[in-house]
Design an enzyme around this catalytic site. Structure first.
Site, mmCIF file in Angstrom:
data_model
loop_
_atom_site.group_PDB
_atom_site.id
_atom_site.type_symbol
_atom_site.label_atom_id
_atom_site.label_comp_id
_atom_site.label_asym_id
_atom_site.label_seq_id
_atom_site.Cartn_x
_atom_site.Cartn_y
_atom_site.Cartn_z
ATOM 1 N N HIS A 1 0.852 -1.193 0.000
ATOM 2 C CA HIS A 1 0.000 0.000 0.000
ATOM 3 C C HIS A 1 0.890 1.246 0.000
ATOM 4 C CE1 HIS A 1 -2.743 3.135 1.248
ATOM 5 N NE2 HIS A 1 -3.700 2.357 0.754
ATOM 6 N N GLU B 1 -3.790 1.946 -7.499
ATOM 7 C CA GLU B 1 -4.157 3.072 -6.644
ATOM 8 C C GLU B 1 -3.211 4.248 -6.909
ATOM 9 O OE1 GLU B 1 -6.506 1.742 -2.978
ATOM 10 O OE2 GLU B 1 -4.409 1.649 -2.432
#
Ligand code: PGA
Length: 249
Positions: free
Chosen positions: A94, A164
Protein backbone atom coordinates in the site's frame (compact mmCIF):
# COMPACT_ATOMS: atom_id res chain seq x y z
CA UNK A 1 -22.34 -5.07 -11.83
CA UNK A 2 -22.42 -8.50 -10.25
CA UNK A 3 -19.38 -10.27 -8.91
CA UNK A 4 -17.40 -7.17 -8.02
CA UNK A 5 -14.81 -7.47 -5.27
CA UNK A 6 -15.23 -4.70 -2.73
CA UNK A 7 -12.28 -4.48 -0.38
CA UNK A 8 -12.50 -2.00 2.49
CA UNK A 9 -9.22 -0.72 3.90
CA UNK A 10 -10.07 0.77 7.27
CA UNK A 11 -6.49 2.03 7.73
CA UNK A 12 -6.30 3.65 11.22
CA UNK A 13 -9.66 5.37 10.78
CA UNK A 14 -11.51 2.84 12.95
CA UNK A 15 -10.29 2.98 16.54
CA UNK A 16 -13.40 1.81 18.37
CA UNK A 17 -14.44 -1.82 18.74
CA UNK A 18 -18.11 -0.79 18.71
CA UNK A 19 -17.64 0.98 15.36
CA UNK A 20 -15.73 -2.01 13.96
CA UNK A 21 -18.63 -4.33 14.92
CA UNK A 22 -21.18 -1.96 13.37
CA UNK A 23 -19.26 -1.80 10.10
CA UNK A 24 -18.90 -5.60 10.04
CA UNK A 25 -22.66 -6.03 10.61
CA UNK A 26 -23.37 -3.66 7.70
CA UNK A 27 -20.89 -5.52 5.47
CA UNK A 28 -22.57 -8.87 6.27
CA UNK A 29 -25.99 -7.46 5.32
CA UNK A 30 -24.60 -5.98 2.09
CA UNK A 31 -22.77 -9.16 1.12
CA UNK A 32 -25.86 -11.31 1.49
CA UNK A 33 -28.24 -8.82 -0.16
CA UNK A 34 -26.10 -7.74 -3.11
CA UNK A 35 -24.03 -10.87 -3.77
CA UNK A 36 -20.86 -8.73 -4.02
CA UNK A 37 -17.69 -10.14 -2.54
CA UNK A 38 -16.79 -7.96 0.45
CA UNK A 39 -13.36 -8.04 2.08
CA UNK A 40 -12.66 -6.03 5.24
CA UNK A 41 -9.16 -4.94 6.26
CA UNK A 42 -9.45 -3.79 9.89
CA UNK A 43 -6.55 -2.80 12.17
CA UNK A 44 -4.89 -6.04 13.45
CA UNK A 45 -6.55 -6.33 16.92
CA UNK A 46 -10.00 -5.89 15.37
CA UNK A 47 -9.20 -8.40 12.63
CA UNK A 48 -8.89 -11.12 15.26
CA UNK A 49 -11.94 -9.92 17.15
CA UNK A 50 -14.23 -9.84 14.10
CA UNK A 51 -12.95 -12.85 12.21
CA UNK A 52 -13.18 -15.23 15.19
CA UNK A 53 -15.94 -17.70 14.33
CA UNK A 54 -16.91 -15.76 11.20
CA UNK A 55 -19.27 -17.85 9.08
CA UNK A 56 -20.57 -15.01 6.92
CA UNK A 57 -19.75 -14.25 3.29
CA UNK A 58 -17.49 -11.40 4.37
CA UNK A 59 -13.75 -12.16 4.15
CA UNK A 60 -10.89 -10.49 6.00
CA UNK A 61 -7.59 -9.01 4.90
CA UNK A 62 -4.51 -7.94 6.80
CA UNK A 63 -3.63 -4.31 6.03
CA UNK A 64 0.03 -5.29 5.77
CA UNK A 65 2.33 -8.16 6.71
CA UNK A 66 5.79 -8.17 8.21
CA UNK A 67 9.03 -8.94 6.39
CA UNK A 68 9.69 -11.23 9.36
CA UNK A 69 8.25 -14.72 9.65
CA UNK A 70 8.44 -14.93 13.43
CA UNK A 71 11.03 -14.45 16.16
CA UNK A 72 12.39 -11.35 17.88
CA UNK A 73 10.50 -8.61 15.99
CA UNK A 74 8.53 -6.52 18.48
CA UNK A 75 5.38 -4.99 17.08
CA UNK A 76 5.36 -6.93 13.81
CA UNK A 77 2.36 -8.83 12.48
CA UNK A 78 3.53 -11.76 10.37
CA UNK A 79 1.56 -13.27 7.51
CA UNK A 80 1.19 -16.44 9.59
CA UNK A 81 -0.31 -14.50 12.50
CA UNK A 82 -2.73 -12.73 10.15
CA UNK A 83 -3.84 -16.09 8.76
CA UNK A 84 -4.33 -17.52 12.27
CA UNK A 85 -6.38 -14.43 13.18
CA UNK A 86 -8.75 -15.17 10.28
CA UNK A 87 -7.40 -13.26 7.29
CA UNK A 88 -7.61 -14.92 3.88
CA UNK A 89 -6.22 -11.87 2.04
CA UNK A 90 -3.40 -9.42 2.75
CA UNK A 91 -2.81 -5.96 1.35
CA UNK A 92 0.83 -5.66 0.30
CA UNK A 93 2.65 -2.55 -0.93
CA UNK A 94 0.00 0.00 0.00
CA UNK A 95 1.31 3.50 -0.80
CA UNK A 96 1.12 4.45 2.88
CA UNK A 97 3.44 1.53 3.71
CA UNK A 98 5.67 2.40 0.75
CA UNK A 99 5.84 5.99 2.10
CA UNK A 100 6.92 4.50 5.44
CA UNK A 101 9.86 2.74 3.78
CA UNK A 102 8.63 -0.32 1.86
CA UNK A 103 10.57 -0.36 -1.40
CA UNK A 104 10.00 -2.83 -4.24
CA UNK A 105 12.35 -5.41 -2.67
CA UNK A 106 10.47 -5.31 0.63
CA UNK A 107 7.14 -5.53 -1.18
CA UNK A 108 8.41 -8.56 -3.10
CA UNK A 109 9.43 -10.28 0.16
CA UNK A 110 6.09 -9.50 1.82
CA UNK A 111 4.30 -10.86 -1.24
CA UNK A 112 6.22 -14.13 -0.93
CA UNK A 113 5.45 -14.44 2.79
CA UNK A 114 1.78 -13.78 2.08
CA UNK A 115 1.61 -16.48 -0.59
CA UNK A 116 3.60 -18.92 1.55
CA UNK A 117 0.86 -18.69 4.18
CA UNK A 118 -1.87 -19.37 1.61
CA UNK A 119 -3.23 -15.82 1.77
CA UNK A 120 -4.34 -14.04 -1.40
CA UNK A 121 -2.26 -10.89 -1.83
CA UNK A 122 -3.81 -7.57 -2.83
CA UNK A 123 -0.76 -5.96 -4.41
CA UNK A 124 -1.02 -2.17 -4.52
CA UNK A 125 0.68 -0.26 -7.29
CA UNK A 126 0.30 3.37 -8.30
CA UNK A 127 2.19 6.41 -9.45
CA UNK A 128 2.80 9.50 -7.31
CA UNK A 129 2.18 11.95 -10.16
CA UNK A 130 1.34 11.92 -13.85
CA UNK A 131 4.29 13.49 -15.64
CA UNK A 132 4.09 14.65 -19.25
CA UNK A 133 6.85 12.28 -20.35
CA UNK A 134 4.76 9.34 -19.14
CA UNK A 135 7.52 8.14 -16.83
CA UNK A 136 4.71 7.01 -14.54
CA UNK A 137 4.10 4.13 -16.94
CA UNK A 138 7.72 3.02 -16.52
CA UNK A 139 7.30 3.35 -12.75
CA UNK A 140 4.20 1.12 -12.77
CA UNK A 141 5.91 -1.46 -14.98
CA UNK A 142 8.77 -1.60 -12.47
CA UNK A 143 6.41 -2.08 -9.54
CA UNK A 144 4.71 -4.98 -11.32
CA UNK A 145 7.85 -6.64 -12.65
CA UNK A 146 9.75 -6.50 -9.36
CA UNK A 147 6.78 -8.05 -7.57
CA UNK A 148 6.08 -10.76 -10.16
CA UNK A 149 9.58 -11.84 -11.14
CA UNK A 150 10.19 -13.96 -8.03
CA UNK A 151 6.81 -15.73 -8.21
CA UNK A 152 5.79 -19.02 -9.85
CA UNK A 153 3.12 -18.98 -12.57
CA UNK A 154 0.57 -20.36 -10.13
CA UNK A 155 1.38 -17.68 -7.56
CA UNK A 156 1.19 -14.93 -10.17
CA UNK A 157 -2.34 -16.03 -11.06
CA UNK A 158 -3.54 -15.65 -7.47
CA UNK A 159 -2.34 -12.05 -6.98
CA UNK A 160 -5.04 -9.38 -7.02
CA UNK A 161 -3.69 -6.08 -8.32
CA UNK A 162 -5.01 -2.86 -6.79
CA UNK A 163 -4.23 0.11 -9.01
CA UNK A 164 -4.16 3.07 -6.64
CA UNK A 165 -2.71 6.27 -8.09
CA UNK A 166 -1.31 8.12 -5.07
CA UNK A 167 -2.49 11.50 -6.38
CA UNK A 168 -6.08 10.23 -6.11
CA UNK A 169 -5.94 8.76 -2.60
CA UNK A 170 -7.77 10.29 0.36
CA UNK A 171 -9.58 13.00 -1.59
CA UNK A 172 -13.12 13.19 -2.98
CA UNK A 173 -14.90 11.58 -5.93
CA UNK A 174 -14.28 14.81 -7.93
CA UNK A 175 -10.48 14.39 -7.57
CA UNK A 176 -10.46 10.71 -8.49
CA UNK A 177 -9.52 9.20 -11.85
CA UNK A 178 -12.19 9.28 -14.59
CA UNK A 179 -13.67 6.08 -16.08
CA UNK A 180 -11.95 6.42 -19.48
CA UNK A 181 -8.51 7.13 -17.97
CA UNK A 182 -9.06 4.17 -15.67
CA UNK A 183 -9.98 1.92 -18.61
CA UNK A 184 -6.74 2.96 -20.36
CA UNK A 185 -4.67 2.24 -17.26
CA UNK A 186 -6.26 -1.18 -16.84
CA UNK A 187 -5.36 -2.02 -20.45
CA UNK A 188 -1.79 -0.90 -19.81
CA UNK A 189 -1.55 -2.97 -16.61
CA UNK A 190 -2.88 -6.04 -18.46
CA UNK A 191 -0.31 -5.47 -21.21
CA UNK A 192 2.51 -5.43 -18.63
CA UNK A 193 0.99 -8.49 -16.92
CA UNK A 194 0.99 -10.38 -20.23
CA UNK A 195 4.81 -10.50 -19.97
CA UNK A 196 4.43 -12.55 -16.78
CA UNK A 197 1.19 -14.41 -17.41
CA UNK A 198 1.18 -16.24 -20.73
CA UNK A 199 -1.93 -17.09 -22.76
CA UNK A 200 -5.18 -15.84 -21.31
CA UNK A 201 -3.55 -15.24 -17.92
CA UNK A 202 -3.34 -11.45 -18.16
CA UNK A 203 -6.97 -11.05 -19.23
CA UNK A 204 -8.01 -13.27 -16.31
CA UNK A 205 -5.93 -11.35 -13.74
CA UNK A 206 -8.13 -9.47 -11.32
CA UNK A 207 -7.55 -5.73 -11.10
CA UNK A 208 -9.11 -3.48 -8.47
CA UNK A 209 -9.12 0.30 -8.44
CA UNK A 210 -8.59 2.45 -5.35
CA UNK A 211 -8.29 6.16 -4.74
CA UNK A 212 -11.24 8.29 -3.62
CA UNK A 213 -13.93 5.84 -4.61
CA UNK A 214 -17.21 7.10 -3.18
CA UNK A 215 -20.91 6.46 -3.86
CA UNK A 216 -20.86 9.28 -6.45
CA UNK A 217 -18.22 7.81 -8.75
CA UNK A 218 -18.28 4.07 -7.98
CA UNK A 219 -20.98 3.23 -10.54
CA UNK A 220 -19.13 4.98 -13.40
CA UNK A 221 -15.71 3.63 -12.40
CA UNK A 222 -17.12 0.09 -12.28
CA UNK A 223 -17.41 0.36 -16.08
CA UNK A 224 -13.65 0.94 -16.39
CA UNK A 225 -12.73 -2.71 -17.00
CA UNK A 226 -11.99 -3.44 -13.36
CA UNK A 227 -12.97 -6.37 -11.15
CA UNK A 228 -13.64 -4.34 -8.03
CA UNK A 229 -12.47 -1.63 -5.67
CA UNK A 230 -10.13 -1.04 -2.77
CA UNK A 231 -11.89 1.60 -0.70
CA UNK A 232 -10.49 3.74 2.09
CA UNK A 233 -12.34 6.58 3.80
CA UNK A 234 -15.74 5.89 2.24
CA UNK A 235 -15.70 2.39 3.78
CA UNK A 236 -15.26 3.65 7.34
CA UNK A 237 -18.76 4.96 7.77
CA UNK A 238 -21.79 2.66 7.59
CA UNK A 239 -23.92 5.07 5.55
CA UNK A 240 -21.29 5.97 2.94
CA UNK A 241 -20.17 2.33 2.60
CA UNK A 242 -23.75 1.11 2.15
CA UNK A 243 -24.45 3.76 -0.49
CA UNK A 244 -21.24 2.92 -2.29
CA UNK A 245 -21.84 -0.85 -2.43
CA UNK A 246 -25.40 -0.24 -3.64
CA UNK A 247 -24.10 2.14 -6.34
CA UNK A 248 -21.99 -0.68 -7.79
CA UNK A 249 -24.79 -3.26 -8.00
P1 PGA B 1 -9.29 6.35 -0.18
O1 PGA B 1 -8.15 5.28 0.11
O2 PGA B 1 -10.50 5.61 -0.69
O3 PGA B 1 -9.53 7.05 1.12
O4 PGA B 1 -8.74 7.27 -1.25
C1 PGA B 1 -7.93 4.20 -0.75
C2 PGA B 1 -6.71 3.44 -0.31
O5 PGA B 1 -5.71 4.08 0.08
O6 PGA B 1 -6.71 2.20 -0.32
Amino acid sequence: MKGMIIAANWKAYVESAAKAKKLFAAAKRLASRTGQEIILAPPPPFLGMLAAGNRSKVAFAAQDVSTATGGAHTGEVTAGTAREAGATYAIVGHSERRAAGDDNDIVSLKLQHTLAQGLTPILCIGERVRDEDAQYLVFLREEISSAFTALSQKERMTVLIAYEPIWAIGKTAADSIGPSDLAEMVLYIRKVLSEFLPGKGSSRARILYGGSVEADNAGALAQGGIDGFLIGHAATNTESFTKLVRAVV
